[in-house]
Write a protein that holds these residues in place. Structure first.
Motif, PDB file in Angstrom:
ATOM      1  N   GLN A   1      -8.775  -3.721  17.248  1.00 19.90           N
ATOM      2  CA  GLN A   1      -9.210  -2.558  16.460  1.00 19.90           C
ATOM      3  C   GLN A   1      -8.517  -2.533  15.102  1.00 19.90           C
ATOM      4  OE1 GLN A   1     -10.891  -2.642  19.489  1.00 19.90           O
ATOM      5  NE2 GLN A   1      -9.091  -1.631  20.368  1.00 19.90           N
ATOM      6  N   VAL A   2      -7.301  -3.070  15.043  1.00 17.92           N
ATOM      7  CA  VAL A   2      -6.624  -3.298  13.774  1.00 17.92           C
ATOM      8  C   VAL A   2      -6.127  -4.738  13.756  1.00 17.92           C
ATOM      9  CG1 VAL A   2      -5.902  -0.902  13.451  1.00 17.92           C
ATOM     10  CG2 VAL A   2      -4.373  -2.493  14.607  1.00 17.92           C
ATOM     11  N   TYR A   3      -5.991  -5.271  12.573  1.00 20.07           N
ATOM     12  CA  TYR A   3      -5.380  -6.590  12.385  1.00 20.07           C
ATOM     13  C   TYR A   3      -4.004  -6.353  11.772  1.00 20.07           C
ATOM     14  CZ  TYR A   3      -9.324  -9.370  13.801  1.00 20.07           C
ATOM     15  OH  TYR A   3     -10.306  -9.978  14.560  1.00 20.07           O
ATOM     16  N   ALA A   4      -2.990  -6.417  12.649  1.00 21.66           N
ATOM     17  CA  ALA A   4      -1.631  -6.040  12.257  1.00 21.66           C
ATOM     18  C   ALA A   4      -0.792  -7.234  11.813  1.00 21.66           C
ATOM     19  CB  ALA A   4      -0.944  -5.327  13.424  1.00 21.66           C
TER      20      ALA A   4
ATOM     21  N   TYR B   1      -9.138   4.376   9.917  1.00 24.01           N
ATOM     22  CA  TYR B   1      -9.713   5.633  10.375  1.00 24.01           C
ATOM     23  C   TYR B   1     -10.212   6.500   9.226  1.00 24.01           C
ATOM     24  CZ  TYR B   1      -7.989   4.787  15.134  1.00 24.01           C
ATOM     25  OH  TYR B   1      -7.779   4.285  16.389  1.00 24.01           O
ATOM     26  N   GLY B   2      -9.723   6.239   8.035  1.00 25.19           N
ATOM     27  CA  GLY B   2     -10.180   6.998   6.881  1.00 25.19           C
ATOM     28  C   GLY B   2     -11.461   6.478   6.259  1.00 25.19           C
TER      29      GLY B   2
ATOM     30  N   MET C   1       0.849  -1.204   0.000  1.00 23.66           N
ATOM     31  CA  MET C   1       0.000   0.000   0.000  1.00 23.66           C
ATOM     32  C   MET C   1       0.877   1.244   0.000  1.00 23.66           C
ATOM     33  SD  MET C   1      -2.639   1.229   2.988  1.00 23.66           S
ATOM     34  CE  MET C   1      -3.258   2.900   3.043  1.00 23.66           C
ATOM     35  N   GLN C   2       0.603   2.167  -0.907  1.00 23.28           N
ATOM     36  CA  GLN C   2       1.303   3.433  -0.946  1.00 23.28           C
ATOM     37  C   GLN C   2       0.499   4.463  -0.174  1.00 23.28           C
ATOM     38  OE1 GLN C   2       4.367   3.979  -2.357  1.00 23.28           O
ATOM     39  NE2 GLN C   2       4.286   6.010  -1.442  1.00 23.28           N
TER      40      GLN C   2
ATOM     41  N   GLU D   1       0.015   2.801   8.151  1.00 23.74           N
ATOM     42  CA  GLU D   1      -0.815   2.517   6.980  1.00 23.74           C
ATOM     43  C   GLU D   1      -2.143   1.889   7.372  1.00 23.74           C
ATOM     44  OE1 GLU D   1       1.578   0.042   4.551  1.00 23.74           O
ATOM     45  OE2 GLU D   1       2.771   1.704   3.707  1.00 23.74           O
ATOM     46  N   ARG D   2      -2.102   0.980   8.325  1.00 27.13           N
ATOM     47  CA  ARG D   2      -3.327   0.272   8.712  1.00 27.13           C
ATOM     48  C   ARG D   2      -4.277   1.221   9.444  1.00 27.13           C
ATOM     49  NH1 ARG D   2      -1.706  -4.516   6.985  1.00 27.13           N
ATOM     50  NH2 ARG D   2      -3.691  -5.591   7.293  1.00 27.13           N
TER      51      ARG D   2
END
Length: 477
Positions: A139-142, A187-188, A1-2, A181-182
């Motif tokens: 909350q994130v899958y890292a 959040y976006g 991902m950029q 990035e995640r």
């Protein structure tokens, strides 16, 4: 991902604490590096955001301000007015979510599918506003942040024993950028962003906020230089993005100002929200360490008023998973799932500690004179259980998981339901019952879901929003 940030992301509201009838809040923003963030217009005047963390292409900003905790209010930013429900004194509505992602390919999922339940929760807030948004872990899958670097690409199967300091520094940089990035992607998302700007969040982490199975992996992995670097970056990211905080600057709700564990407590009118940290001090042989237990022991001795919501990122009550754990160990190709079961309170490795926690919860309830509600995520199903605490008191366990993670096969829900019929009473004098959700035929429901907790005229109830089945009837707590 950029990574591309064309305009600042935010505001994302985080509840720092409740004190003297006011909600102390942080508004989080993520902007392209070098781009300033406009002041936030709070009731007491403009608040210029301050930089919180820097990355190659982005800076995270934070604005701290306060709003009334006894009535609805609003704030403005960048030409938009944000209404905040805010009244914690009477009838009250709280949303609970968990498991906001998936282990593999989460960033490439189509947005409207991934965030369908977030959109539904937003519609529910428009209909009847929520005062708080509780996030119960993952909350994130890292899990994929370790990819793309020589030191971590094979994590956790193979780990370098003695990497050079320069290589570890490069790994730290790689991981920080991947975590960013995640969080930017999550959040976006417009479905999340609309709600998060209007409902203050309180967050508790679980393993995927670090990596799959953190703390239940062998010490040769977690204690290695690579493992410790991964944990340090995940912890920094958790503080920055989920608490709008940094070391040395933790909100007052945290039990340990030094951050050796990240458990916290919030006291509102006739309400305590208690969130022990089940990850920072976890090992294969324990769920919590000295700091976490000191926090819980202090809470058991503290006088409080009203209902207690206990956030346990993994369910405190459930079926006899220790039996399943024993069977998996005996089947070589299934041993890879052992870490998932060791994550649970019911694991054979944690049984004494589980009993200690259940006794402590019983003592909390007896001191307060109120039932206690434990809320959990983690298992990607909806479910509930209850434990008789004696003296007419009960521990209600509500499970809501997950809001974005797609549901497992219905067969898995049936397996857990079958295990539940066997019973599990770690404290024989306090029997546990795994019950059905209102209107459901099975004990566990394999649908994406979230939970709504409501206080009306002093009494509490809960309703699950299930992706296919819709809204359950209220369950009295």
């Amino acid at each position: 991902m950029q990574l591309q940030i064309t305009s600042p992301l935010g505001p994302i509201l985080i509840l720092d604490d409740i004190e003297a009838g006011r909600m102390h809040l942080s508004a989080l923003f993520i902007a392209a590096r070098g781009e300033a963030v406009a002041p936030l217009d709070a009731p007491h005047g403009p608040v210029p955001p301050a930089p919180l963390a820097h990355y190659d292409r982005a800076t995270v900003w934070r604005a701290r301000f306060a709003l009334p905790a006894d009535r609805p209010s609003q704030y403005r930013w960048n030409g938009t007015t944000y209404e905040v429900a805010g009244d914690l004194t009477g009838d009250l509505r709280i949303a609970y979510v968990s498991c906001n992602g998936e282990e593999i390919g989460d960033l490439s999922r189509e947005g409207s599918e991934r965030n369908a339940m977030w959109a539904r929760l937003g519609d529910e807030h428009r209909r009847r506003p929520c005062a708080l948004l509780l996030h119960g872990g993952d909350q994130v899958y890292a899990d994929e942040v370790t990819k793309g670097h020589d030191l971590s690409r094979d994590w956790p199967e193979r780990v370098a024993r003695d990497p050079a300091p320069a290589a570890l520094a490069d790994l730290e940089h790689h991981l920080r950028e991947r975590f960013l990035e995640r969080y930017v992607a999550i959040y976006g998302a417009p479905e999340f962003a609309w709600l998060a700007a209007r409902v203050p969040s309180l967050m508790q982490w679980d393993d995927h906020d670090i990596c799959d199975g953190w703390g239940s992996l062998p010490a040769s992995r977690t204690e290695s230089p690579v493992g410790q670097t991964l944990f340090a970056v995940a912890r920094e990211s958790f503080l920055v993005f989920q608490h709008a905080a940094a070391d040395g600057d933790l909100p007052a709700r945290f039990a340990d100002p030094e951050g050796r564990h990240l458990g916290w407590t919030v006291d509102g009118p006739d309400l305590r929200i208690l969130a022990p940290d089940l990850r920072s001090e976890r090992t294969r042989r324990r769920v919590m360490g000295p700091g976490g237990w000191a926090m819980m022991d202090n809470e058991a001795r503290r006088d409080t008023r009203g209902h207690t919501l206990l956030l346990s990122s993994v369910p405190l009550l459930g079926p006899r998973l220790s039996l399943l754990e024993t069977l998996l160990v005996l089947i070589p190709r299934m041993q890879k799932y052992e870490d998932d079961l060791r994550d649970q309170w019911q694991s054979r490795a944690h049984r004494d500690e589980w009993r200690r926690m259940l006794r402590l919860v019983r003592d909390l309830a007896r001191r307060d004179g109120h039932d206690i509600t434990a809320i959990s995520g983690e298992i990607h199903l909806a479910g509930r259980a209850a434990m008789d605490l004696g003296d007419g008191l009960h521990l209600n366990q509500l499970v809501a998981s997950g809001i974005a993670h797609r549901a497992p096969p219905k067969a898995w829900a049936r397996v857990l339901g079958a295990l539940a019929r066997l019973g599990e009473d770690p404290l024989p004098e306090h029997p546990i019952r795994v019950e059905r959700l209102p209107g459901q035929r099975t004990r566990y429901v394999a649908e994406r879901n979230y939970l709504l907790l409501e206080r009306d005229a002093g009494g509490w109830s809960a309703r699950w929003e299930l992706e296919a089945s819709g809204t359950t009837q209220p369950l009295t707590l």
